[in-house]
Write a protein that holds these residues in place. Structure first.
Motif, PDB file in Angstrom:
ATOM      1  N   LYS A 164       0.852  -1.188   0.000  1.00  0.00           N
ATOM      2  CA  LYS A 164       0.000   0.000   0.000  1.00  0.00           C
ATOM      3  C   LYS A 164       0.884   1.233   0.000  1.00  0.00           C
ATOM      4  O   LYS A 164       1.944   1.263   0.640  1.00  0.00           O
ATOM      5  N   VAL A 165       0.440   2.225  -0.753  1.00  0.00           N
ATOM      6  CA  VAL A 165       1.123   3.514  -0.745  1.00  0.00           C
ATOM      7  C   VAL A 165       0.173   4.548  -0.138  1.00  0.00           C
ATOM      8  O   VAL A 165      -1.043   4.490  -0.330  1.00  0.00           O
ATOM      9  N   THR A 166       0.757   5.480   0.618  1.00  0.00           N
ATOM     10  CA  THR A 166      -0.021   6.517   1.278  1.00  0.00           C
ATOM     11  C   THR A 166       0.700   7.849   1.136  1.00  0.00           C
ATOM     12  O   THR A 166       1.892   7.939   1.471  1.00  0.00           O
ATOM     13  N   ASP A 167      -0.025   8.839   0.611  1.00  0.00           N
ATOM     14  CA  ASP A 167       0.544  10.191   0.472  1.00  0.00           C
ATOM     15  C   ASP A 167       1.863  10.174  -0.286  1.00  0.00           C
ATOM     16  O   ASP A 167       2.851  10.813   0.097  1.00  0.00           O
ATOM     17  N   GLY A 168       1.885   9.392  -1.373  1.00  0.00           N
ATOM     18  CA  GLY A 168       3.075   9.379  -2.209  1.00  0.00           C
ATOM     19  C   GLY A 168       4.263   8.667  -1.596  1.00  0.00           C
ATOM     20  O   GLY A 168       5.410   8.902  -2.000  1.00  0.00           O
ATOM     21  N   GLN A 169       4.028   7.763  -0.649  1.00  0.00           N
ATOM     22  CA  GLN A 169       5.117   7.017  -0.012  1.00  0.00           C
ATOM     23  C   GLN A 169       4.700   5.555   0.149  1.00  0.00           C
ATOM     24  O   GLN A 169       3.514   5.245   0.310  1.00  0.00           O
ATOM     25  N   ILE A 170       5.713   4.667   0.129  1.00  0.00           N
ATOM     26  CA  ILE A 170       5.436   3.258   0.412  1.00  0.00           C
ATOM     27  C   ILE A 170       5.162   3.125   1.904  1.00  0.00           C
ATOM     28  O   ILE A 170       5.986   3.483   2.741  1.00  0.00           O
ATOM     29  N   ALA A 171       3.993   2.598   2.225  1.00  0.00           N
ATOM     30  CA  ALA A 171       3.588   2.516   3.628  1.00  0.00           C
ATOM     31  C   ALA A 171       3.526   1.084   4.141  1.00  0.00           C
ATOM     32  O   ALA A 171       3.711   0.849   5.338  1.00  0.00           O
ATOM     33  N   ALA A 172       3.221   0.148   3.279  1.00  0.00           N
ATOM     34  CA  ALA A 172       3.104  -1.250   3.704  1.00  0.00           C
ATOM     35  C   ALA A 172       3.643  -2.151   2.597  1.00  0.00           C
ATOM     36  O   ALA A 172       3.419  -1.889   1.407  1.00  0.00           O
ATOM     37  N   TYR A 173       4.341  -3.200   2.999  1.00  0.00           N
ATOM     38  CA  TYR A 173       4.988  -4.106   2.039  1.00  0.00           C
ATOM     39  C   TYR A 173       4.941  -5.510   2.634  1.00  0.00           C
ATOM     40  O   TYR A 173       5.479  -5.757   3.702  1.00  0.00           O
ATOM     41  N   ASP A 174       4.274  -6.421   1.934  1.00  0.00           N
ATOM     42  CA  ASP A 174       4.112  -7.798   2.409  1.00  0.00           C
ATOM     43  C   ASP A 174       4.557  -8.742   1.302  1.00  0.00           C
ATOM     44  O   ASP A 174       3.944  -8.797   0.239  1.00  0.00           O
ATOM     45  N   LEU A 175       5.642  -9.473   1.543  1.00  0.00           N
ATOM     46  CA  LEU A 175       6.194 -10.369   0.537  1.00  0.00           C
ATOM     47  C   LEU A 175       6.231 -11.782   1.086  1.00  0.00           C
ATOM     48  O   LEU A 175       6.850 -12.037   2.126  1.00  0.00           O
ATOM     49  N   ALA A 176       5.586 -12.704   0.402  1.00  0.00           N
ATOM     50  CA  ALA A 176       5.614 -14.123   0.761  1.00  0.00           C
ATOM     51  C   ALA A 176       6.328 -14.871  -0.362  1.00  0.00           C
ATOM     52  O   ALA A 176       5.966 -14.722  -1.535  1.00  0.00           O
ATOM     53  N   ILE A 177       7.331 -15.659   0.003  1.00  0.00           N
ATOM     54  CA  ILE A 177       8.133 -16.399  -0.971  1.00  0.00           C
ATOM     55  C   ILE A 177       7.991 -17.883  -0.678  1.00  0.00           C
ATOM     56  O   ILE A 177       8.107 -18.317   0.470  1.00  0.00           O
ATOM     57  N   ALA A 178       7.749 -18.666  -1.731  1.00  0.00           N
ATOM     58  CA  ALA A 178       7.663 -20.119  -1.587  1.00  0.00           C
ATOM     59  C   ALA A 178       8.713 -20.761  -2.485  1.00  0.00           C
ATOM     60  O   ALA A 178       8.770 -20.481  -3.684  1.00  0.00           O
ATOM     61  N   ALA A 179       9.541 -21.626  -1.888  1.00  0.00           N
ATOM     62  CA  ALA A 179      10.608 -22.294  -2.628  1.00  0.00           C
ATOM     63  C   ALA A 179      11.004 -23.563  -1.898  1.00  0.00           C
ATOM     64  O   ALA A 179      10.834 -23.673  -0.681  1.00  0.00           O
ATOM     65  N   PRO A 180      11.533 -24.543  -2.626  1.00  0.00           N
ATOM     66  CA  PRO A 180      12.102 -25.712  -1.952  1.00  0.00           C
ATOM     67  C   PRO A 180      13.327 -25.309  -1.134  1.00  0.00           C
ATOM     68  O   PRO A 180      13.945 -24.270  -1.385  1.00  0.00           O
ATOM     69  N   SER A 181      13.698 -26.135  -0.183  1.00  0.00           N
ATOM     70  CA  SER A 181      14.827 -25.846   0.694  1.00  0.00           C
ATOM     71  C   SER A 181      16.139 -26.334   0.087  1.00  0.00           C
ATOM     72  O   SER A 181      16.328 -27.528  -0.130  1.00  0.00           O
ATOM     73  N   THR A 182      17.033 -25.394  -0.174  1.00  0.00           N
ATOM     74  CA  THR A 182      18.372 -25.752  -0.638  1.00  0.00           C
ATOM     75  C   THR A 182      19.117 -26.530   0.439  1.00  0.00           C
ATOM     76  O   THR A 182      19.757 -27.551   0.165  1.00  0.00           O
ATOM     77  N   ALA A 183      19.056 -26.027   1.671  1.00  0.00           N
ATOM     78  CA  ALA A 183      19.796 -26.667   2.760  1.00  0.00           C
ATOM     79  C   ALA A 183      19.330 -28.102   2.980  1.00  0.00           C
ATOM     80  O   ALA A 183      20.151 -29.019   3.149  1.00  0.00           O
ATOM     81  N   GLU A 184      18.025 -28.303   3.008  1.00  0.00           N
ATOM     82  CA  GLU A 184      17.484 -29.641   3.241  1.00  0.00           C
ATOM     83  C   GLU A 184      17.989 -30.626   2.199  1.00  0.00           C
ATOM     84  O   GLU A 184      18.368 -31.764   2.512  1.00  0.00           O
ATOM     85  N   SER A 185      18.025 -30.192   0.931  1.00  0.00           N
ATOM     86  CA  SER A 185      18.434 -31.066  -0.155  1.00  0.00           C
ATOM     87  C   SER A 185      19.942 -31.280  -0.168  1.00  0.00           C
ATOM     88  O   SER A 185      20.441 -32.410  -0.198  1.00  0.00           O
ATOM     89  N   GLN A 186      20.682 -30.189  -0.115  1.00  0.00           N
ATOM     90  CA  GLN A 186      22.130 -30.266  -0.268  1.00  0.00           C
ATOM     91  C   GLN A 186      22.807 -30.926   0.925  1.00  0.00           C
ATOM     92  O   GLN A 186      23.701 -31.764   0.771  1.00  0.00           O
TER      93      GLN A 186
END
Length: 746
Positions: free
Chosen positions: A475-497
């Motif tokens: 969400k942006v408010t008054d010309g500024q970034i106000a909220a940022y929500d990032l969800a990333i889904a990936a396999p585990s490198t550590a678990e595999s390697q």
């Protein structure tokens, strides 16, 4: 045994984090002595002055235990020793030495901890110290994580200084002169009358006196090599084609092998008919191995031809077989029960995004192959309870342990001879190719076996960089970034390697959110969540690991939010930035690129930033539209590493990272059908071409208080900077890599 030999059996880790952040790690295991491997078989009159400096009848040998995979690791390690030892590198021998716990890596473990590089809390400092403790206790000899310079900087300079002062003490004892009357220069102690006592002359005496461990390292103002332009120690051999790589290894009586295994990773072989292959010229044997067959012949080409003549009955893949299904599995992992981490959770994101206009986007990145220019190769000789292995590797002690487990031979009788590598990008953090070759050698004891994979075998059986998806809301408010929500889904490198290295893994996998969760931006409501995707295709570390893709995921959405807010992407990042070194690289790249100046019609400029491996890097990419497609014109890169030890190699590493990052962003992916990668050679996995390569301008900043490595951090910003430039030039927002799926490149 002399006092010197007694002391050099100890862990020579002066200057490492024995005390970090005021917390002393005084456990027995951490303080215990570690054996100096150079002492074994040391001839009379020779001195192993620390595990990093040996002097014998042939001269001075410097031990540079971090692997060189093309990044100049041997060279910079040698310069660090030489800076204090006072030797000219064209007069010494340089070798990686044998695998040994004394060469442990005390820095690389930090990358597996949820410690932001910008944090200086007591907990953060303690955690960094714990990495050194764990590295020593485990004997973690490993090259990776851009850790060579920060891990070895104090250790190698101290090794050179102690060796120098011990040789000076030997000269004092021999001449009766005072220490202040002597100096060192070009591998010799120089007396007041100009007479020179070479280090070789003094070696026997040095071996019989107490080492001088109370030394003062030279001030940078006195440096002769570090911080100045250096000629890499391998530049002549590489320029003349005389450099010996792992694939060049040869010995008398050697036979040549290659393998062909189920093209579906992990699949079995149900049976095979070797009738045609066994009749082909030069073929010595066709042998069963795990998952496939090996052909042994009198040269590599004949082995390559014969192995393709073997009629194999392949079993199915045990993994999800098609790319579309794999992405469905990723998409289904954005659930609470698959949540792996939430290291960043500032403010109240849920409340902030509960009403009003919310910007949403979904991004995808593909599997990527390592594809080093030198394919997997190794020479193995097994006889009489001993194994000798010659190859390029980043994990010599892990390889030693795994070969011991496979053969039943004690690890101390498994000898790994580390050779120069023709590229890696993380591939040589695996030892699968060596274990296959050992399986062949077990069936032909006493015969040296040189195994080389075909390019197709190399691609098909790589452990790729994981695919991933991100779902972003903001969400942006008054010309500024106000909220940022990032969800990333990936396999585990550590678990595999780590499973392949027989190592336990605990807790969340930092790589899933690396280069995203710890970015130095003070957004009021800011959250980054990692979701662990169930294991699919086995995956591994790839140049810059999780940050390699997360830079694109995080910075693409940051650019989208700046556009939605109607603010300049550079000015908004500067407003949000809370980390002075990161602010510095943003300001520098803005100045370098004349940010804000109109480029004219059909052209665009994109900015991206990523802090990874403790190194803030900002990049600006400029593109233009042509009749043949988009052309990348210029790239500007600024990075903060605390101190640039070799300006030429610093520029080369960052420029190479940009080329690597751009080429993969434009063209590269691994896709699967029935468990088999569809890209099995470079014609289907095309990097950046020479005519496409832009002019690259690099600037290294030295304002940070910690020394950092630069091999990987230039990669993560390249893809998002290019994608953001494409948007600026065309108005087309691309949310999936490779970019060539959406646009044409000239």
């Amino acid at each position: 045994m002399s006092r010197l030999r007694t002391i050099t059996r100890r862990s020579f880790i002066i200057g490492s984090a024995a005390i970090v952040g005021g917390v002393a790690f005084g456990t027995y295991l951490y303080k215990r002595d570690l054996k100096n491997p150079l002492l074994e078989g040391l001839p009379p009159g020779a001195a192993a002055i620390t595990p990093y400096v040996m002097i014998d009848a042939s001269g001075v040998t410097l031990i540079t235990p971090r692997a060189d995979v093309g990044q100049g690791a041997y060279s910079i390690q040698a310069y660090m020793i030489a800076e204090e030892l006072d030797v000219d590198l064209d007069t010494v021998q340089i070798t990686p030495g044998p695998p040994s716990p004394v060469y442990y890596n005390g820095v690389v473990g930090v990358e597996a901890m949820p410690i932001a590089a910008t944090s200086e809390t007591l907990l953060a400092r303690t955690g960094r110290g714990a990495s050194d403790v764990a590295g020593k206790i485990l004997g973690l000899q490993l090259t990776g994580g851009s850790s060579t310079v920060p891990d070895m900087f104090d250790r190698l300079r101290m090794a050179g200084a102690v060796a120098r002062e011990t040789l000076l003490a030997a000269a004092v004892a021999q001449t009766g002169l005072d220490r202040d009357q002597l100096k060192t220069e070009a591998g010799a102690v120089v007396l007041p009358d100009g007479m020179r006592l070479t280090y070789q002359d003094l070696a026997a005496a040095a071996a019989d006196i107490d080492p001088v461990t109370e030394v003062t390292l030279r001030d940078p103002s006195e440096w002769r090599h570090l911080g100045k332009t250096q000629m890499r120690t391998d530049i002549l051999s590489k320029s003349t084609g005389t450099q010996t790589y792992g694939i060049d290894m040869a010995m008398e009586g050697m036979l040549y092998a290659t393998t062909r295994t189920n093209p579906a990773q992990g699949g079995e072989i149900m049976g095979f008919d070797a009738g045609r292959a066994e009749k082909m010229r030069g073929v010595q044997a066709v042998l069963p191995i795990t998952g496939g067959v090996a052909v042994v012949a009198d040269n590599t080409w004949r082995a390559f031809q014969a192995v393709q003549a073997v009629d194999c009955d392949w079993g199915p893949s045990p993994y999800i077989g098609d790319t579309a299904e794999q992405f469905e599995t990723v998409a289904a992992s954005f659930t609470d029960d698959r949540q792996d981490s939430r290291f960043r959770d500032d403010g109240d994101v849920k409340a902030a995004l509960s009403d009003g206009e919310v910007l949403e986007a979904e991004y995808r990145i593909p599997y990527l192959a390592h594809a080093p220019l030198e394919p997997m190769s190794v020479v193995v000789k097994l006889e009489k309870g001993r194994v000798d292995i010659w190859t390029g590797t980043q994990i010599p002690r892990f390889m030693q342990a795994n070969v011991a487990a496979l053969t039943g031979i004690d690890a101390e009788n498994v000898h790994i001879h580390v050779l120069m590598s023709g590229g890696s990008f993380g591939r040589r953090l695996e030892d699968d190719y060596t274990l296959r070759a050992v399986g062949v050698a077990q069936q032909m004891p006493g015969t040296p076996i040189k195994m080389v994979w075909s390019r197709e075998e190399d691609f098909t059986h790589d452990f790729p960089r994981p695919l991933a998806m991100a779902r972003a809301r903001g969400k942006v408010t008054d010309g500024q970034i106000a909220a940022y929500d990032l969800a990333i889904a990936a396999p585990s490198t550590a678990e595999s390697q780590m499973a392949r290295l027989n190592q336990p893994v605990f807790g969340p996998d930092i790589a899933i959110v690396a280069g995203a969760w710890d970015q130095p931006f003070a957004i009021p409501d800011y959250r980054v969540t990692g979701h662990r995707v169930p294991a699919m295709v086995p995956v591994s570390s790839w140049r810059s690991v999780g940050a390699s893709g997360n830079g694109f995921l995080h910075e693409s959405f940051m650019d989208e939010m700046c556009h939605a807010a109607g603010v300049d992407p550079l000015e908004e990042r500067l407003r949000l930035c809370t980390h002075p070194p990161s602010r510095g690289v943003l300001e520098a790249v803005g100045e370098m690129s004349d940010w804000g100046v109109d480029l004219g019609p059909g052209r665009g400029r994109g900015l991206a930033f990523c802090l990874s491996f403790g190194v803030p890097v900002a990049e600006v990419v400029e593109v233009s539209q042509t009749d043949a497609g988009l052309k990348i014109d210029r790239v500007f890169v600024a990075a903060e590493v605390g101190r640039v030890l070799d300006p030429v190699n610093f520029e080369a590493q960052l420029s190479g990272a940009v080329i690597w990052g751009l080429g993969h962003a434009m063209n590269c992916e691994l896709t699967y059908r029935d468990g088999v990668p569809q890209q099995d050679n470079y014609h289907l996995y095309e990097g950046l071409r020479l005519y496409q390569t832009p002019k690259i301008e690099v600037r290294g900043l030295e304002n940070g208080d910690k020394l950092r490595g630069i091999g990987e951090p230039g990669v993560p910003p390249a893809a998002p900077a290019l994608a953001n430039a494409i948007f600026a030039a065309t108005g087309q927002r691309i949310r999936e890599l490779p970019l060539s799926k959406s646009v044409d490149f000239a």
